[in-house]
Design an enzyme around this catalytic site. Structure first.
Site, PDB file in Angstrom:
ATOM      1  N   ILE A   1       0.815  -1.223   0.000  1.00  0.00           N
ATOM      2  CA  ILE A   1       0.000   0.000   0.000  1.00  0.00           C
ATOM      3  C   ILE A   1       0.844   1.267   0.000  1.00  0.00           C
ATOM      4  O   ILE A   1       0.305   2.362   0.153  1.00  0.00           O
ATOM      5  CB  ILE A   1      -0.984   0.029   1.180  1.00  0.00           C
ATOM      6  CG1 ILE A   1      -0.235  -0.131   2.501  1.00  0.00           C
ATOM      7  CG2 ILE A   1      -2.043  -1.048   1.027  1.00  0.00           C
ATOM      8  CD1 ILE A   1      -1.144   0.026   3.703  1.00  0.00           C
TER       9      ILE A   1
ATOM     10  N   VAL B   1       7.470   3.826  -0.067  1.00  0.00           N
ATOM     11  CA  VAL B   1       7.516   5.131  -0.736  1.00  0.00           C
ATOM     12  C   VAL B   1       7.230   6.251   0.260  1.00  0.00           C
ATOM     13  O   VAL B   1       7.865   7.312   0.218  1.00  0.00           O
ATOM     14  CB  VAL B   1       6.546   5.166  -1.927  1.00  0.00           C
ATOM     15  CG1 VAL B   1       6.546   6.533  -2.578  1.00  0.00           C
ATOM     16  CG2 VAL B   1       6.930   4.121  -2.958  1.00  0.00           C
TER      17      VAL B   1
ATOM     18  N   LYS C   1      14.752  -1.636   8.302  1.00  0.00           N
ATOM     19  CA  LYS C   1      13.784  -2.678   7.936  1.00  0.00           C
ATOM     20  C   LYS C   1      14.108  -3.895   8.787  1.00  0.00           C
ATOM     21  O   LYS C   1      15.091  -4.595   8.534  1.00  0.00           O
ATOM     22  CB  LYS C   1      13.909  -3.012   6.444  1.00  0.00           C
ATOM     23  CG  LYS C   1      12.874  -4.030   5.949  1.00  0.00           C
ATOM     24  CD  LYS C   1      11.489  -3.417   5.818  1.00  0.00           C
ATOM     25  CE  LYS C   1      10.498  -4.392   5.183  1.00  0.00           C
ATOM     26  NZ  LYS C   1       9.176  -3.792   4.971  1.00  0.00           N
TER      27      LYS C   1
ATOM     28  N   THR D   1      11.031  -9.758   3.627  1.00  0.00           N
ATOM     29  CA  THR D   1      10.599 -11.059   3.123  1.00  0.00           C
ATOM     30  C   THR D   1      10.355 -10.981   1.619  1.00  0.00           C
ATOM     31  O   THR D   1      10.100  -9.914   1.065  1.00  0.00           O
ATOM     32  CB  THR D   1       9.318 -11.540   3.829  1.00  0.00           C
ATOM     33  OG1 THR D   1       8.225 -10.671   3.494  1.00  0.00           O
ATOM     34  CG2 THR D   1       9.495 -11.571   5.341  1.00  0.00           C
TER      35      THR D   1
ATOM     36  N   ASP E   1      13.507  -3.101   0.817  1.00  0.00           N
ATOM     37  CA  ASP E   1      12.742  -1.884   1.052  1.00  0.00           C
ATOM     38  C   ASP E   1      13.604  -0.763   1.633  1.00  0.00           C
ATOM     39  O   ASP E   1      13.466   0.402   1.239  1.00  0.00           O
ATOM     40  CB  ASP E   1      11.576  -2.172   1.993  1.00  0.00           C
ATOM     41  CG  ASP E   1      10.522  -3.064   1.368  1.00  0.00           C
ATOM     42  OD1 ASP E   1      10.511  -3.200   0.131  1.00  0.00           O
ATOM     43  OD2 ASP E   1       9.696  -3.623   2.121  1.00  0.00           O
TER      44      ASP E   1
ATOM     45  N   GLY F   1      -0.891   6.109   0.987  1.00  0.00           N
ATOM     46  CA  GLY F   1       0.337   5.652   0.376  1.00  0.00           C
ATOM     47  C   GLY F   1       0.368   5.655  -1.137  1.00  0.00           C
ATOM     48  O   GLY F   1       1.440   5.603  -1.734  1.00  0.00           O
TER      49      GLY F   1
END
Length: 241
Positions: A13, A17, A37, A41, A50, A171
């Site tokens: 979602i 970002v 993070k 996964t 990420d 998001g």
């Protein structure tokens, strides 16, 4: 805000970002920033995760830290168990974030999925890490139908644990929002019991880093260091009728 935990109301979602946008705005103001993070996964070793993606978008001075990586796209506890690997628990997350906070002005801890997704076999969650840190939680929510319930459940879970909901950021705001998304601009703060602090346009993660950094302040409210005006945004997208 030395440490801020970023949690979604679900998966895919826009947490990364949004995390990148908050990091970019803070870095542009001269603050040192780290993105943590705890558990990545669904990626193999060598693929950018990420934290690395958030740092790439936010700027070369942003530190990216990943505590563990599990190959299957599952909840961290399940992914760790299936990979026969040690999970990452809330205490490890809190210790890592606290260490980074001693070296940076702002640490953004990006969760995996929602607030209560299990990190380990003992049932530890991102909420537990936030409690150990005493950190506020920024909630990332989708724009459309169904978001009010999921966001309300997330913020209710925060309040039940005496955790602060810093606010809500949409998001992935669609280029052509439907009626539900337009109505949700007004309804999200009421459902969440927390302020709407921004809306990141859909597809922003595909921008070149320089363009992303230039645009980021316009997506976030002053509480997050940006210039986004919730009243003007609500007026622009007010539903007709």
């Amino acid at each position: 805000m030395g440490v801020v935990v970023v949690s979604g109301t679900g998966t895919e979602i826009g947490k990364t970002v949004v995390t990148a946008a908050v990091a970019a705005v803070a870095a542009a103001q001269g603050r040192t920033v780290a993105v943590l993070k705890p558990a990545q996964t669904g990626l193999s070793q060598g693929e950018p995760g990420d934290a690395q993606e958030a740092a790439r978008l936010a700027g070369p001075g942003v530190t990216a830290v990943e505590l563990a990586r599990f190959p299957e796209p599952l909840a961290p506890a399940t992914a760790a168990r299936r990979a026969v690997m040690a999970p990452v628990g809330p205490h490890e997350v809190a210790d890592a974030a606290a260490k980074l906070a001693g070296e940076h002005d702002l640490v953004l801890v990006e969760g995996a999925g929602g607030l209560l997704v299990r990190f380990d076999g003992a049932g530890g969650t991102l909420a537990d890490a936030a409690r150990l840190l005493g950190a506020p939680v920024l909630v990332v929510a989708p724009a459309g139908l169904g978001t009010l319930n999921a966001t309300a459940l997330t913020t209710e879970a925060l309040r039940a644990r005496s955790l602060e909901a810093l606010g809500v950021v949409v998001g992935s705001w669609p280029a052509t929002p439907d009626l539900a998304a337009r109505c949700n601009v007004a309804d999200l703060p009421e459902s969440a019991g927390a302020a709407l602090l921004g809306a990141v346009p859909d597809g922003s993660g595909s921008l070149a880093p320089e363009a992303f950094r230039a645009a980021a302040p316009g997506w976030l409210a002053p509480a997050l260091g940006g210039s986004w005006d919730v009243d003007a945004f609500a007026a622009d997208f007010a539903p007709v009728g």
